[in-house]
Design an enzyme around this catalytic site. Structure first.
Site, PDB file in Angstrom:
ATOM      1  N   GLU A  88       0.808  -1.217   0.000  1.00 18.67           N
ATOM      2  CA  GLU A  88       0.000   0.000   0.000  1.00 18.67           C
ATOM      3  C   GLU A  88       0.844   1.271   0.000  1.00 18.67           C
ATOM      4  O   GLU A  88       0.312   2.370  -0.154  1.00 18.67           O
ATOM      5  CB  GLU A  88      -0.943  -0.017   1.214  1.00 18.67           C
ATOM      6  CG  GLU A  88      -2.033  -1.071   1.064  1.00 18.67           C
ATOM      7  CD  GLU A  88      -2.967  -1.148   2.261  1.00 18.67           C
ATOM      8  OE1 GLU A  88      -2.602  -0.646   3.336  1.00 18.67           O
ATOM      9  OE2 GLU A  88      -4.058  -1.715   2.107  1.00 18.67           O
ATOM     10  N   GLU A 119       7.221 -21.875   8.331  1.00 17.04           N
ATOM     11  CA  GLU A 119       7.706 -20.893   9.295  1.00 17.04           C
ATOM     12  C   GLU A 119       8.766 -21.477  10.226  1.00 17.04           C
ATOM     13  O   GLU A 119       9.476 -20.744  10.911  1.00 17.04           O
ATOM     14  CB  GLU A 119       6.552 -20.328  10.129  1.00 17.04           C
ATOM     15  CG  GLU A 119       5.973 -21.296  11.141  1.00 17.04           C
ATOM     16  CD  GLU A 119       4.855 -20.659  11.957  1.00 17.04           C
ATOM     17  OE1 GLU A 119       4.930 -20.758  13.187  1.00 17.04           O
ATOM     18  OE2 GLU A 119       3.934 -20.071  11.370  1.00 17.04           O
TER      19      GLU A 119
END
Length: 305
Positions: A88, A119
């Site tokens: 963004e 992860e």
């Protein structure tokens, strides 16, 4: 790393919330109310971390001013939120795509399909740091709600070895999981309504914190005038309309005049404002802005006809 993993069951983010123990027996309205009550803790957590957030903003802004980059790195929800905030920045602040980047365990595929097993590979985090050629000019912000994600710790360790500034963001206290970093941000929202589901309060408070960090750094970089996004990227009708409204509000000119000014500036709101206030042509305006590192207020204040 093994020691960290073994203590996961004792983490604040894994504990059971006494306020929602009868979640499956609540009415729908009671369910909504308990979520609403628990979500207020995110605001308190942000307030408690205000000093660390301010420190992180300053670190990021200084690094970006000196030609560095900001990297968010995480897995699962934490990784997705980092990628979202990074994505963004270009439309909001007209930054190049490589200035703020999000790295998620599992890569782009993990944005739409769960890949939480990845992860646990600290070496993958270190590899990601090497792949992006992170150096001493850069900032690496590791995001992990429970604080134990090996992918994030591996990345932060590798980033420190390369001289980068490192920031850690977690929702557990330091005494539960320690991190050797330059800035340590703890957002303590307490146990989740749904035990262990850190996409809830932990995810919300992480989004709030990232909003503050990226916007705060961009303010420091001069990409905001007052509270207007004067570096907005004019790439669609909505953003074109926003650009015109910014010009109208700050100059009191008509929409037609704002449109003409915007086009003369190459659809750069910041340059259009400078041209209007100083009478400079686009080329001269560009030069003045450049001499002030793109800071509109500084450029305007320094102008002498």
């Amino acid at each position: 790393m093994t020691e960290i993993l073994e203590q996961r069951g004792h983490l604040l983010t894994e504990q059971v919330n006494p306020n929602s123990q009868s979640l499956d027996q609540m009415t729908t309205l009671e369910l909504v109310d308990v979520f609403n009550q628990e979500d207020t803790r995110t605001i308190t957590a942000i307030a408690a971390a205000r000093q660390e957030l301010a420190q992180a903003i300053d670190c990021i802004a200084i690094a970006l001013q000196r030609g560095g980059r900001l990297f968010y790195i995480g897995a699962g929800t934490s990784g997705r939120l980092g990628v979202l905030d990074a994505a963004e920045c270009p439309p909001t602040f007209c930054t190049p795509p490589d200035l703020v980047q999000g790295i998620i365990a599992g890569g782009a595929a993990a944005l739409i399909r769960s890949s939480e097993d990845l992860e646990d590979r600290a070496e993958d985090g270190a590899t990601a740091i090497a792949h992006h050629r992170i150096n001493a000019q850069d900032v690496v912000l590791g995001i992990t709600a429970g604080g134990t994600t090996p992918f994030v710790h591996g990345a932060l360790q590798a980033a420190r070895q390369r001289g980068a500034t490192t920031i850690f963001m977690a929702c557990v206290p330091q005494e539960q999981v320690r991190a050797t970093v330059d800035v340590d941000i703890r957002l303590l929202v307490g146990p989740e309504v749904l035990a262990g589901s850190t996409r809830l309060k932990a995810g919300t408070v992480t989004k709030l914190a990232l909003n503050i960090l990226s916007t705060g750094a961009m303010v420091k970089l001069g990409k905001v005038y007052g509270n207007r996004m004067v570096d907005v990227s004019v790439t669609n009708r909505k953003l074109h309309d926003r650009a015109l409204r910014i010009l109208q509000d700050l100059t009191d000119i008509s929409r037609e005049e704002a449109g003409y000014l915007l086009e003369r500036s190459g659809r750069r709101v910041k340059l259009a404002l400078l041209m209007h206030w100083t009478g400079l042509d686009p080329e001269s305006g560009e030069q003045l802005l450049a001499s002030h590192q793109g800071n509109l207020r500084s450029a305007v204040d320094s102008y002498k006809p």
